[in-house]
Motif scaffolding. Structure first.
Motif, PDB file in Angstrom:
ATOM      1  N   LYS A   1      -8.055  -8.195 -15.582  1.00  0.00           N
ATOM      2  CA  LYS A   1      -7.599  -6.803 -15.602  1.00  0.00           C
ATOM      3  C   LYS A   1      -7.604  -6.190 -14.205  1.00  0.00           C
ATOM      4  O   LYS A   1      -8.485  -6.461 -13.385  1.00  0.00           O
ATOM      5  CB  LYS A   1      -8.497  -5.956 -16.521  1.00  0.00           C
ATOM      6  N   VAL A   2      -6.592  -5.338 -13.947  1.00  0.00           N
ATOM      7  CA  VAL A   2      -6.588  -4.526 -12.728  1.00  0.00           C
ATOM      8  C   VAL A   2      -6.874  -3.085 -13.113  1.00  0.00           C
ATOM      9  O   VAL A   2      -6.636  -2.680 -14.252  1.00  0.00           O
ATOM     10  CB  VAL A   2      -5.244  -4.620 -11.975  1.00  0.00           C
ATOM     11  N   THR A   3      -7.379  -2.313 -12.175  1.00  0.00           N
ATOM     12  CA  THR A   3      -7.785  -0.941 -12.493  1.00  0.00           C
ATOM     13  C   THR A   3      -7.190   0.105 -11.570  1.00  0.00           C
ATOM     14  O   THR A   3      -7.383   1.299 -11.781  1.00  0.00           O
ATOM     15  CB  THR A   3      -9.329  -0.820 -12.425  1.00  0.00           C
ATOM     16  N   SER A   4      -6.446  -0.304 -10.544  1.00  0.00           N
ATOM     17  CA  SER A   4      -5.882   0.660  -9.600  1.00  0.00           C
ATOM     18  C   SER A   4      -4.386   0.447  -9.443  1.00  0.00           C
ATOM     19  O   SER A   4      -3.858  -0.636  -9.731  1.00  0.00           O
ATOM     20  CB  SER A   4      -6.559   0.529  -8.225  1.00  0.00           C
ATOM     21  N   THR A   5      -3.718   1.489  -8.941  1.00  0.00           N
ATOM     22  CA  THR A   5      -2.277   1.385  -8.693  1.00  0.00           C
ATOM     23  C   THR A   5      -1.973   0.321  -7.648  1.00  0.00           C
ATOM     24  O   THR A   5      -1.011  -0.440  -7.783  1.00  0.00           O
ATOM     25  CB  THR A   5      -1.720   2.743  -8.232  1.00  0.00           C
ATOM     26  N   THR A   6      -2.797   0.253  -6.613  1.00  0.00           N
ATOM     27  CA  THR A   6      -2.588  -0.751  -5.558  1.00  0.00           C
ATOM     28  C   THR A   6      -2.674  -2.158  -6.121  1.00  0.00           C
ATOM     29  O   THR A   6      -1.843  -3.024  -5.808  1.00  0.00           O
ATOM     30  CB  THR A   6      -3.631  -0.573  -4.429  1.00  0.00           C
TER      31      THR A   6
ATOM     32  N   ASN B   1       0.830  -1.213   0.000  1.00  0.00           N
ATOM     33  CA  ASN B   1       0.000   0.000   0.000  1.00  0.00           C
ATOM     34  C   ASN B   1       0.861   1.259   0.000  1.00  0.00           C
ATOM     35  O   ASN B   1       0.557   2.232  -0.706  1.00  0.00           O
ATOM     36  CB  ASN B   1      -0.937   0.010   1.217  1.00  0.00           C
ATOM     37  N   ALA B   2       1.937   1.246   0.795  1.00  0.00           N
ATOM     38  CA  ALA B   2       2.826   2.406   0.843  1.00  0.00           C
ATOM     39  C   ALA B   2       3.517   2.601  -0.497  1.00  0.00           C
ATOM     40  O   ALA B   2       3.688   3.737  -0.966  1.00  0.00           O
ATOM     41  CB  ALA B   2       3.853   2.231   1.957  1.00  0.00           C
ATOM     42  N   MET B   3       3.922   1.511  -1.144  1.00  0.00           N
ATOM     43  CA  MET B   3       4.552   1.622  -2.467  1.00  0.00           C
ATOM     44  C   MET B   3       3.560   2.163  -3.488  1.00  0.00           C
ATOM     45  O   MET B   3       3.918   2.989  -4.345  1.00  0.00           O
ATOM     46  CB  MET B   3       5.076   0.261  -2.905  1.00  0.00           C
ATOM     47  N   ALA B   4       2.324   1.729  -3.413  1.00  0.00           N
ATOM     48  CA  ALA B   4       1.293   2.229  -4.323  1.00  0.00           C
ATOM     49  C   ALA B   4       1.102   3.739  -4.147  1.00  0.00           C
ATOM     50  O   ALA B   4       0.877   4.468  -5.118  1.00  0.00           O
ATOM     51  CB  ALA B   4      -0.023   1.496  -4.087  1.00  0.00           C
ATOM     52  N   ASP B   5       1.205   4.202  -2.899  1.00  0.00           N
ATOM     53  CA  ASP B   5       1.086   5.644  -2.631  1.00  0.00           C
ATOM     54  C   ASP B   5       2.231   6.414  -3.286  1.00  0.00           C
ATOM     55  O   ASP B   5       2.027   7.501  -3.836  1.00  0.00           O
ATOM     56  CB  ASP B   5       1.082   5.909  -1.122  1.00  0.00           C
TER      57      ASP B   5
ATOM     58  N   GLY C   1       1.619   6.410  -6.986  1.00  0.00           N
ATOM     59  CA  GLY C   1       0.426   7.205  -7.285  1.00  0.00           C
ATOM     60  C   GLY C   1       0.683   8.696  -7.318  1.00  0.00           C
ATOM     61  O   GLY C   1      -0.146   9.461  -7.846  1.00  0.00           O
ATOM     62  N   GLN C   2       1.827   9.149  -6.785  1.00  0.00           N
ATOM     63  CA  GLN C   2       2.163  10.572  -6.837  1.00  0.00           C
ATOM     64  C   GLN C   2       2.493  11.035  -8.254  1.00  0.00           C
ATOM     65  O   GLN C   2       2.506  12.228  -8.532  1.00  0.00           O
ATOM     66  CB  GLN C   2       3.353  10.858  -5.909  1.00  0.00           C
ATOM     67  N   ASP C   3       2.791  10.081  -9.132  1.00  0.00           N
ATOM     68  CA  ASP C   3       3.086  10.400 -10.529  1.00  0.00           C
ATOM     69  C   ASP C   3       2.015   9.740 -11.403  1.00  0.00           C
ATOM     70  O   ASP C   3       2.061   8.535 -11.642  1.00  0.00           O
ATOM     71  CB  ASP C   3       4.464   9.879 -10.912  1.00  0.00           C
ATOM     72  N   PRO C   4       1.020  10.513 -11.880  1.00  0.00           N
ATOM     73  CA  PRO C   4      -0.096   9.934 -12.642  1.00  0.00           C
ATOM     74  C   PRO C   4       0.349   9.149 -13.870  1.00  0.00           C
ATOM     75  O   PRO C   4      -0.220   8.101 -14.192  1.00  0.00           O
ATOM     76  CB  PRO C   4      -0.926  11.156 -13.044  1.00  0.00           C
ATOM     77  N   SER C   5       1.394   9.650 -14.561  1.00  0.00           N
ATOM     78  CA  SER C   5       1.868   8.972 -15.758  1.00  0.00           C
ATOM     79  C   SER C   5       2.439   7.595 -15.419  1.00  0.00           C
ATOM     80  O   SER C   5       2.122   6.595 -16.068  1.00  0.00           O
ATOM     81  CB  SER C   5       2.937   9.815 -16.461  1.00  0.00           C
ATOM     82  N   LEU C   6       3.295   7.540 -14.373  1.00  0.00           N
ATOM     83  CA  LEU C   6       3.876   6.264 -13.973  1.00  0.00           C
ATOM     84  C   LEU C   6       2.798   5.318 -13.466  1.00  0.00           C
ATOM     85  O   LEU C   6       2.815   4.118 -13.762  1.00  0.00           O
ATOM     86  CB  LEU C   6       4.940   6.477 -12.893  1.00  0.00           C
ATOM     87  N   SER C   7       1.842   5.859 -12.717  1.00  0.00           N
ATOM     88  CA  SER C   7       0.752   5.042 -12.199  1.00  0.00           C
ATOM     89  C   SER C   7      -0.028   4.385 -13.332  1.00  0.00           C
ATOM     90  O   SER C   7      -0.313   3.173 -13.301  1.00  0.00           O
ATOM     91  CB  SER C   7      -0.185   5.904 -11.351  1.00  0.00           C
ATOM     92  N   ALA C   8      -0.324   5.171 -14.376  1.00  0.00           N
ATOM     93  CA  ALA C   8      -1.071   4.640 -15.518  1.00  0.00           C
ATOM     94  C   ALA C   8      -0.276   3.557 -16.235  1.00  0.00           C
ATOM     95  O   ALA C   8      -0.834   2.530 -16.662  1.00  0.00           O
ATOM     96  CB  ALA C   8      -1.416   5.777 -16.480  1.00  0.00           C
ATOM     97  N   ARG C   9       1.029   3.763 -16.352  1.00  0.00           N
ATOM     98  CA  ARG C   9       1.857   2.783 -17.060  1.00  0.00           C
ATOM     99  C   ARG C   9       2.036   1.512 -16.234  1.00  0.00           C
ATOM    100  O   ARG C   9       2.162   0.413 -16.784  1.00  0.00           O
ATOM    101  CB  ARG C   9       3.209   3.399 -17.417  1.00  0.00           C
ATOM    102  N   MET C  10       2.051   1.657 -14.908  1.00  0.00           N
ATOM    103  CA  MET C  10       2.122   0.477 -14.056  1.00  0.00           C
ATOM    104  C   MET C  10       0.870  -0.386 -14.218  1.00  0.00           C
ATOM    105  O   MET C  10       0.943  -1.619 -14.270  1.00  0.00           O
ATOM    106  CB  MET C  10       2.272   0.889 -12.584  1.00  0.00           C
ATOM    107  N   ILE C  11      -0.281   0.273 -14.284  1.00  0.00           N
ATOM    108  CA  ILE C  11      -1.526  -0.465 -14.495  1.00  0.00           C
ATOM    109  C   ILE C  11      -1.493  -1.150 -15.864  1.00  0.00           C
ATOM    110  O   ILE C  11      -1.883  -2.308 -16.010  1.00  0.00           O
ATOM    111  CB  ILE C  11      -2.738   0.486 -14.385  1.00  0.00           C
ATOM    112  N   LYS C  12      -0.982  -0.427 -16.861  1.00  0.00           N
ATOM    113  CA  LYS C  12      -0.899  -0.994 -18.209  1.00  0.00           C
ATOM    114  C   LYS C  12      -0.006  -2.229 -18.234  1.00  0.00           C
ATOM    115  O   LYS C  12      -0.367  -3.261 -18.808  1.00  0.00           O
ATOM    116  CB  LYS C  12      -0.361   0.060 -19.190  1.00  0.00           C
ATOM    117  N   ILE C  13       1.168  -2.140 -17.603  1.00  0.00           N
ATOM    118  CA  ILE C  13       2.090  -3.282 -17.640  1.00  0.00           C
ATOM    119  C   ILE C  13       1.542  -4.460 -16.840  1.00  0.00           C
ATOM    120  O   ILE C  13       1.743  -5.626 -17.208  1.00  0.00           O
ATOM    121  CB  ILE C  13       3.499  -2.883 -17.140  1.00  0.00           C
TER     122      ILE C  13
END
Length: 278
Positions: free
Chosen positions: A74-79, A44-48, A51-63
């Motif tokens: 499919k997953v839909t959240s950074t966590t 959870n702390a790593m996801a936080d 999550g501070q960088d929207p672009s990286l968060s989106a790419r993490m979900i994509k990967i």
């Protein structure tokens, strides 16, 4: 003195005097790497942090949803993405996904060259990852992992950045693709080694940045260096030695035979890896 030699002289002097300005890791990559090195960090702390960088968060979900990880749900959240990827892999993957931020320039010629370097790098990354997947399936050897393979291939060309930055500072003289090609081939290995050391990366990454173009440097066991060279050959980005490297791959038991690297399965692996950066 020719223009080409003038650029090389400037760069060599700066390397020898330790005054060459090296790129710094993107801030978000530094935060993630620092967090990942904290033994008390949790998902959870790593996801936080991510999550501070929207672009990286989106790419993490994509990967995390990509065929690269071989998952279908499919997953839909950074966590969820961080949970799927795992703390061990997240450090390298987050660093890899942030690398593109470094390949920017205000000079049109240098910008175009940086974009080409990045595109070439992605081709090598995708092919290297595909080689590793074919190798792992054929040999059951799991000594090398995909997240380190991705990052190693992405930093292979990192030594080109200071060369291009120096050309940008003297654009009227040095911003010429012919001169840049020569300077990068001659100096990017030594510069890349310095960058990896400055960033505190592990020896296998330093070795790749320093020596992937130099076939006189070999490893006893199968290494990321071997796979990156094969990836460069298979994507048409290696300057000579193609047949030799393919023969060595079979002799070293990286692959049972060369035809495996021409298969539909290899192409699927490569396309899936490339999609991560698309």
């Amino acid at each position: 003195m020719s223009t080409e030699n003038a650029l090389l002289t400037i760069l060599i002097d700066k390397i020898n005097n330790d005054t060459l300005v090296l790129p710094t890791l993107p801030a978000v990559a530094l935060k993630v790497r620092k967090a990942a090195d904290n033994p008390d960090i949790n998902l959870n702390a790593m996801a936080d942090v991510i999550g501070q960088d929207p672009s990286l968060s989106a790419r993490m979900i994509k990967i995390s949803n990509s065929a690269y990880l071989g998952r279908t749900v499919k997953v839909t959240s950074t966590t969820q993405a961080v949970t799927r990827i795992g703390l061990r892999q997240i450090k390298n993957i987050a660093t890899a996904l942030a690398m593109e931020q470094l390949f920017v320039s205000k000079n049109a010629i240098v910008k175009a060259y940086m974009e080409k370097v990045w595109e070439d790098t992605i081709e090598i990354v995708a092919s290297s990852i595909a080689v590793l997947q074919v190798h792992t399936k054929a040999t059951k050897n799991r000594a090398l992992n995909l997240d380190s393979m991705m990052l190693a291939a992405l930093v292979a060309n990192i030594g080109a950045l200071p060369v291009l930055t120096e050309a940008e500072r003297h654009a009227e003289v040095f911003a010429n693709p012919t001169f840049l090609d020569v300077a990068i081939k001659k100096l990017s290995g030594k510069i890349g080694e310095g960058i990896m050391q400055a960033w505190g990366f592990e020896p296998e990454f330093i070795q790749v940045a320093k020596s992937w173009r130099d076939l006189s440097v070999q490893t006893e066991s199968i290494s990321y260096l071997d796979l990156i060279r094969l990836g460069a050959v298979l994507s048409g980005k290696f300057d000579g030695g193609d047949a030799e490297l393919l023969e060595q791959a079979v002799e070293k038991k990286i692959i049972p035979n060369v035809t495996m690297l021409l298969s539909d399965e290899f192409k699927e692996y490569r396309d899936s890896a490339k999609h991560v950066f698309g």
